[in-house]
Design a protein around this motif. Structure first.
Motif, PDB file in Angstrom:
ATOM      1  N   LEU A  13      -7.482  14.002  19.669  1.00 29.06           N
ATOM      2  CA  LEU A  13      -6.980  12.781  19.027  1.00 29.06           C
ATOM      3  C   LEU A  13      -6.934  12.956  17.510  1.00 29.06           C
ATOM      4  O   LEU A  13      -5.969  12.537  16.852  1.00 29.06           O
ATOM      5  N   GLY A  14      -7.963  13.593  16.945  1.00 23.21           N
ATOM      6  CA  GLY A  14      -7.970  13.838  15.507  1.00 23.21           C
ATOM      7  C   GLY A  14      -6.832  14.750  15.088  1.00 23.21           C
ATOM      8  O   GLY A  14      -6.162  14.522  14.063  1.00 23.21           O
ATOM      9  N   ALA A  15      -6.583  15.807  15.884  1.00 20.35           N
ATOM     10  CA  ALA A  15      -5.467  16.704  15.587  1.00 20.35           C
ATOM     11  C   ALA A  15      -4.142  15.962  15.665  1.00 20.35           C
ATOM     12  O   ALA A  15      -3.257  16.142  14.814  1.00 20.35           O
ATOM     13  N   ALA A  16      -3.995  15.104  16.686  1.00 10.58           N
ATOM     14  CA  ALA A  16      -2.755  14.340  16.845  1.00 10.58           C
ATOM     15  C   ALA A  16      -2.527  13.407  15.666  1.00 10.58           C
ATOM     16  O   ALA A  16      -1.396  13.263  15.178  1.00 10.58           O
ATOM     17  N   LYS A  17      -3.592  12.793  15.184  1.00 10.36           N
ATOM     18  CA  LYS A  17      -3.454  11.887  14.040  1.00 10.36           C
ATOM     19  C   LYS A  17      -2.955  12.644  12.823  1.00 10.36           C
ATOM     20  O   LYS A  17      -2.050  12.188  12.108  1.00 10.36           O
ATOM     21  N   HIS A  18      -3.536  13.804  12.560  1.00 11.31           N
ATOM     22  CA  HIS A  18      -3.111  14.614  11.415  1.00 11.31           C
ATOM     23  C   HIS A  18      -1.653  15.056  11.560  1.00 11.31           C
ATOM     24  O   HIS A  18      -0.852  14.919  10.612  1.00 11.31           O
ATOM     25  N   LEU A  19      -1.304  15.580  12.722  1.00  6.32           N
ATOM     26  CA  LEU A  19       0.042  16.101  12.924  1.00  6.32           C
ATOM     27  C   LEU A  19       1.094  14.997  12.836  1.00  6.32           C
ATOM     28  O   LEU A  19       2.184  15.209  12.293  1.00  6.32           O
ATOM     29  N   ALA A  20       0.769  13.809  13.357  1.00  3.76           N
ATOM     30  CA  ALA A  20       1.712  12.693  13.299  1.00  3.76           C
ATOM     31  C   ALA A  20       1.854  12.153  11.882  1.00  3.76           C
ATOM     32  O   ALA A  20       2.928  11.671  11.503  1.00  3.76           O
ATOM     33  N   ALA A  21       0.786  12.243  11.092  1.00 14.39           N
ATOM     34  CA  ALA A  21       0.819  11.729   9.725  1.00 14.39           C
ATOM     35  C   ALA A  21       1.540  12.681   8.772  1.00 14.39           C
ATOM     36  O   ALA A  21       2.236  12.242   7.851  1.00 14.39           O
ATOM     37  N   THR A  22       1.377  13.983   8.979  1.00 13.28           N
ATOM     38  CA  THR A  22       1.927  14.964   8.037  1.00 13.28           C
ATOM     39  C   THR A  22       3.242  15.569   8.506  1.00 13.28           C
ATOM     40  O   THR A  22       4.151  15.792   7.697  1.00 13.28           O
ATOM     41  N   ARG A  23       3.331  15.891   9.781  1.00 13.65           N
ATOM     42  CA  ARG A  23       4.523  16.488  10.398  1.00 13.65           C
ATOM     43  C   ARG A  23       5.001  17.719   9.615  1.00 13.65           C
ATOM     44  O   ARG A  23       6.203  18.011   9.544  1.00 13.65           O
ATOM     45  N   ASP A  24       4.073  18.465   9.073  1.00 12.75           N
ATOM     46  CA  ASP A  24       4.388  19.641   8.264  1.00 12.75           C
ATOM     47  C   ASP A  24       4.530  20.877   9.154  1.00 12.75           C
ATOM     48  O   ASP A  24       3.806  21.867   9.021  1.00 12.75           O
ATOM     49  N   PHE A  25       5.471  20.797  10.077  1.00 12.81           N
ATOM     50  CA  PHE A  25       5.731  21.908  10.985  1.00 12.81           C
ATOM     51  C   PHE A  25       7.151  21.795  11.522  1.00 12.81           C
ATOM     52  O   PHE A  25       7.778  20.726  11.439  1.00 12.81           O
ATOM     53  N   ASP A  26       7.641  22.889  12.060  1.00 10.35           N
ATOM     54  CA  ASP A  26       9.033  22.981  12.495  1.00 10.35           C
ATOM     55  C   ASP A  26       9.068  23.145  14.011  1.00 10.35           C
ATOM     56  O   ASP A  26       8.977  24.257  14.527  1.00 10.35           O
ATOM     57  N   GLY A  27       9.190  22.053  14.719  1.00  8.81           N
ATOM     58  CA  GLY A  27       9.167  22.084  16.174  1.00  8.81           C
ATOM     59  C   GLY A  27       8.456  20.860  16.711  1.00  8.81           C
ATOM     60  O   GLY A  27       8.447  19.799  16.089  1.00  8.81           O
TER      61      GLY A  27
END
Length: 393
Positions: free
Chosen positions: A113-127
């Protein structure tokens, strides 16, 4: 690079989620409350798609990065607890009698859940990041259930990564074993149908207890005299049930246990010899012996290159001096192995304070590991999807 900023700022929230999940443990395929918490949190974090009800209680979320890449990285956590009475005296101890998060799956769920929160907030990736919350890891076939319902057909992944807490008293360390990292496992149940009698007249019986005792002893020779010395195999009889009174030779006796192995050919030898022993005992003593033998876990195989990539991501968070890619294989089993048979990936262990073993009623997980694990999971997505062009080449 320390713990990722969004996750660092969410440490208190993650700790509260973990404590709430720990206080409300659920056995495999009944994780209704846990799945609801997960789905609500994913939606609150702005995850693009949230899918529920996969293999009864599984949850999958999709998070799209800023780029337009088509590659997908999967992250998986398990959600179920164990049938154990908790004896930790924690203020957030289990409120459910006879059920406890004694393996730390509450922490794995929280980390993801913590990883998902970070990834959804930053979206600093291609895919796309695919976050997979799996039910029923503890021998009930949750991974196989999700796969049977088309997990990777509906949510295809190019790679998939998992993680487990390790109560090794070494917080901030991360280890991985390349290749065959965790044992496969078959479970067995044996029912011996004998003939009961008065205990004072055993000549009228066909005593299943005596046969069970001899069978247990003979089972111990399977590995010693059939498996090559350099091949690992663990054969354990873990249950024995028979009898109801002092003066009765019982009608039946039952045994149960597990076979652990790292090669399919070793499993085949062990299972074949167990069948032979049961058949032979039945003929020798004139009784019926029923053997229920089923494979539960595959051997967990870590991809060498993706193990290196995982440790590089971990090093970004804990430092290169705190990672190891030479961990020994574990004879315990993990059904993430089933996912790794379909999609390549890797599975690591993250150390934390406390040394009571997993599956112990006194097991206590150190919550300080939560942001560390969450950051490593988020970081592997950022690294692997940032490398999309290079990987495709």
């Amino acid at each position: 690079m320390p713990v990722l900023p969004v996750i660092a700022d969410s440490t208190d929230e993650l700790t509260e989620i973990f404590k709430d999940l720990h206080a409300h443990p659920e056995i495999g395929f009944t994780e209704t409350r846990t799945a609801q918490v997960v789905a609500e949190k994913l939606r609150a974090y702005g995850v693009d798609e949230v899918h529920t009800g996969i293999a009864k209680t599984g949850v999958v979320g999709l998070i799209k990065g800023k780029g337009g890449g088509t590659r997908r990285i999967g992250l998986r956590a398990d959600m179920d607890a164990l049938p154990i009475d908790e004896r930790t005296n924690l203020p957030y101890a289990s409120k459910t009698e006879g059920v406890m998060h004694a393996c730390g799956h509450d922490s794995h769920t929280t980390m993801l859940l913590g990883a998902a929160k970070h990834l959804a907030a930053t979206r600093d990736f291609d895919g796309t990041a695919v976050v997979i919350f799996q039910p029923a890891e503890e021998g009930l076939g949750g991974a196989r259930g999700m796969l049977a319902e088309g997990l990777f057909d509906k949510f295809p992944c190019d790679e998939v990564y998992g993680m487990h807490n390790s109560p090794n008293g070494q917080p901030g360390t991360v280890g991985i074993c390349k290749g065959a990292a965790m044992a496969g496992a078959s479970f067995f149940d044996i029912k011996i149908q004998g003939r009961g009698s008065h205990a004072a007249m055993p000549q009228h019986s066909r005593d299943p207890l005596v046969i069970a005792a001899m069978l247990v002893a003979q089972i111990q020779t399977i590995v010693a005299r059939n498996v090559a010395p350099l091949d690992a195999c663990v054969f354990s009889v873990t249950q024995s049930h028979a009898g109801s009174a002092y003066n009765i030779v019982p009608d039946t006796a039952t045994l149960a246990g597990t076979i652990r192995y790292f090669k399919d050919e070793v499993r085949e030898i062990a299972e074949s010899r167990l069948r032979d022993l049961c058949d032979g005992m039945a003929k020798a003593y004139g009784v019926e012996i029923e053997l229920d033998l089923r494979n539960i876990f595959d051997v967990l195989m870590n991809d060498d290159a993706l193990s290196d990539a995982y440790m590089e991501a971990a090093a970004d968070i804990v430092g290169v001096e705190n990672i190891s890619d030479t961990d020994e294989p574990a004879t315990g089993s993990e059904d993430f192995a089933d996912m790794l048979k379909v999609v390549p990936g890797a599975y690591c262990r993250v150390g934390h304070a406390g040394t009571l073993p997993l599956h112990n009623p006194g097991f206590v997980l150190d919550p300080s590991v939560l942001p560390v694990g969450a950051s490593i999971m988020a970081r592997i997505v950022e690294r692997r999807l940032a490398m999309a062009t290079e990987v495709a080449a």
